[in-house]
Design an enzyme around this catalytic site. Structure first.
Site, mmCIF file in Angstrom:
data_model
loop_
_atom_site.group_PDB
_atom_site.id
_atom_site.type_symbol
_atom_site.label_atom_id
_atom_site.label_comp_id
_atom_site.label_asym_id
_atom_site.label_seq_id
_atom_site.Cartn_x
_atom_site.Cartn_y
_atom_site.Cartn_z
ATOM 1 N N TRP A 41 -19.270 30.732 -7.600
ATOM 2 C CA TRP A 41 -19.868 31.273 -8.826
ATOM 3 C C TRP A 41 -19.915 32.805 -8.871
ATOM 4 C CZ3 TRP A 41 -24.064 28.397 -6.049
ATOM 5 C CH2 TRP A 41 -23.807 27.023 -6.022
ATOM 6 N N GLY A 42 -19.041 33.435 -8.102
ATOM 7 C CA GLY A 42 -19.032 34.901 -8.096
ATOM 8 C C GLY A 42 -20.110 35.513 -7.236
ATOM 9 N N ASP B 88 -21.905 28.122 -14.332
ATOM 10 C CA ASP B 88 -21.214 27.084 -15.100
ATOM 11 C C ASP B 88 -21.169 27.413 -16.598
ATOM 12 O OD1 ASP B 88 -21.233 25.994 -12.615
ATOM 13 O OD2 ASP B 88 -22.252 24.137 -13.176
ATOM 14 N N ASP C 196 -17.202 23.489 -3.664
ATOM 15 C CA ASP C 196 -18.403 24.015 -4.309
ATOM 16 C C ASP C 196 -19.338 24.641 -3.271
ATOM 17 O OD1 ASP C 196 -20.119 24.524 -6.476
ATOM 18 O OD2 ASP C 196 -19.819 22.522 -7.315
#
Ligand code: GLA
Length: 411
Positions: free
Chosen positions: A208-209, A229, A168
């Site tokens: 997350w791009g 998300d 993450d």
């Protein structure tokens, strides 16, 4: 309670603004794990947030097997946020609460392997993980990232027996680390771990791009998130988030077998979604060739949810060996779209007729748009029946906010 979704949204937006994608330095490309189809399994985050223990994971693994999902292909059990509170021993090795994880993390990996499953684990690229910035059922956990310990932690995960790691970006974002360079280092550390243990680990990039991962992640990883998300802690499943994540994942030229755009874990069977939403969501993921990581509570799911998740024809579309991501081939700009995915074999397509509008609409897939000609057999996948043979096009009535899933076979 717990995580304030707007706060999390703010930091993700900030990450998007601050960071720009970098071109990878001329380093040897790290190899990703040798997988040949989008990963399928279950992940703990969507239902349990940080409130996971070995008993939670074991119960879900048991349900994965008893429900028939394992045998349908859902083999990974991915332990997400919350297994670790940021503690290390004097040598810098991660330590866990053995009251919650009896026998440590090796024991749970062994348990999963004993059930014919694969084991996934989770960390952060930065110093502090998401559980520090956004506690979701546990106290804020500082130092819960792997920065400064990449070789040590990934070797540890591999030695424990994990087959998959999601990395993450909460700490990475807060520290303004460079996405491409950071994940390149992580991938190289995983390669070194694999060289020692002989156990490859799937790398799931989760930034997350924010740094255009479709430009660099295919060379160093197996899957990369393309958006924020799909659900925030304490919220219900929503079709608008499903569609937003589906749209953000449209990077078909980045996707090849073993390397996949990741629109996030599934919300099939979660509060807020009924059968029609579940089928629409899974149809969109299947036509994308996306990873299928269920996020619902498997121990309490309904028979209909189980039937949706284990539908063999839908899974076969998702897992088609060509690994293509379907693309939009018709769009009337009024919310009615046709997506087509080339399937292996001859003249075969998976087709989604998507109605984003507010009322029922007739949507037409034209053979020319699909790259087909002549008579073609149409199959209604969810109904599991032939819809007949058509020449030129096929039209279906699609309710508002839903999608039809077809296969079209010419010749
Ligand atoms: C981020 C990720 C999620 C989940 C949570 C855990 O938001 O995008 O998928 O892993 O962190 O805190």
């Amino acid at each position: 309670m717990g995580n304030a979704a707007p706060g999390r949204g703010r930091i993700l937006a900030c990450a998007l603004a601050v960071t720009a994608s970098a071109v990878l330095p001329a380093a040897p490309a790290a190899a990703a794990a040798p997988i040949s189809a989008p990963p399928m399994g279950w992940a703990s985050w969507n239902t349990f947030a940080a409130k996971i223990t070995a008993s939670v994971i074991r119960a879900q693994a048991d349900a994965l097997v008893s429900s028939g999902m394992r045998d349908a292909g859902y083999t990974y059990v991915n332990i997400d946020e919350g297994w670790w509170q940021g503690t290390r021993d004097a040598s810098g090795n991660i330590t866990v609460d053995t009251a919650e994880w009896p026998g440590g993390m090796k024991a749970i990996a062994d348990y999963l392997h004993g059930k014919g499953l694969k084991a996934g684990i989770y960390t952060d690229a930065g110093k502090n993980g998401c559980g520090y910035y956004y506690p979701t059922g546990r106290p804020a956990a500082p130092n819960s990232g792997s920065e400064g310990h990449y070789d040590q932690d990934f070797l540890q995960f591999s030695r424990w027996g994990f087959d998959y790691v999601k990395v993450d970006w909460c700490g990475g974002s807060a520290e303004h680390l460079d996405q491409a360079r950071t994940y390149q280092s992580i991938s190289a550390a995983i390669d070194r771990a694999t060289a020692q243990t002989g156990r490859p680990m799937v790398l799931s990039v989760c930034e997350w791009g924010s740094g255009a991962p479709w430009n660099w992640a295919p060379a160093i990883s197996n899957l990369w998130r393309t958006s924020q998300d799909i659900i925030y802690y304490g919220q219900q499943a929503s079709m608008s988030r499903v569609l937003a994540n589906f749209d953000a994942a449209q990077h078909p030229s980045a996707q090849t077998p073993g390397h996949y755009n990741d629109p996030d874990m599934l919300v099939v069977g979660m509060p807020g979604f009924g059968g029609a939403q579940n089928r629409t969501h899974l149809a969109l993921w299947a036509v994308s060739g996306a990873p299928l990581l269920a996020g619902n509570n498997l121990a309490t799911m309904s028979a209909d949810t189980k039937a949706v998740l284990t539908n063999r024809e839908v899974i076969a579309i998702d897992q088609d060996p060509l690994g293509r991501q379907g693309t939009v081939v018709a769009d009337d700009r009024a919310g009615h779209q046709v997506y087509s995915k080339v399937l292996s074999g001859t003249g075969r397509r998976a087709v989604v007729l998507l109605n984003r509008g507010g009322s029922t609409a007739t949507i037409t897939a034209g053979w020319a748009a699909l790259g087909l000609s002549g008579p073609a057999q149409v199959r209604d996948v969810w109904a599991a029946r032939s819809a007949g043979t058509y020449t030129g096009s096929y039209s279906a009535s699609v309710p508002a906010g839903q999608a039809a899933l077809l296969t079209v076979t010419a010749g």
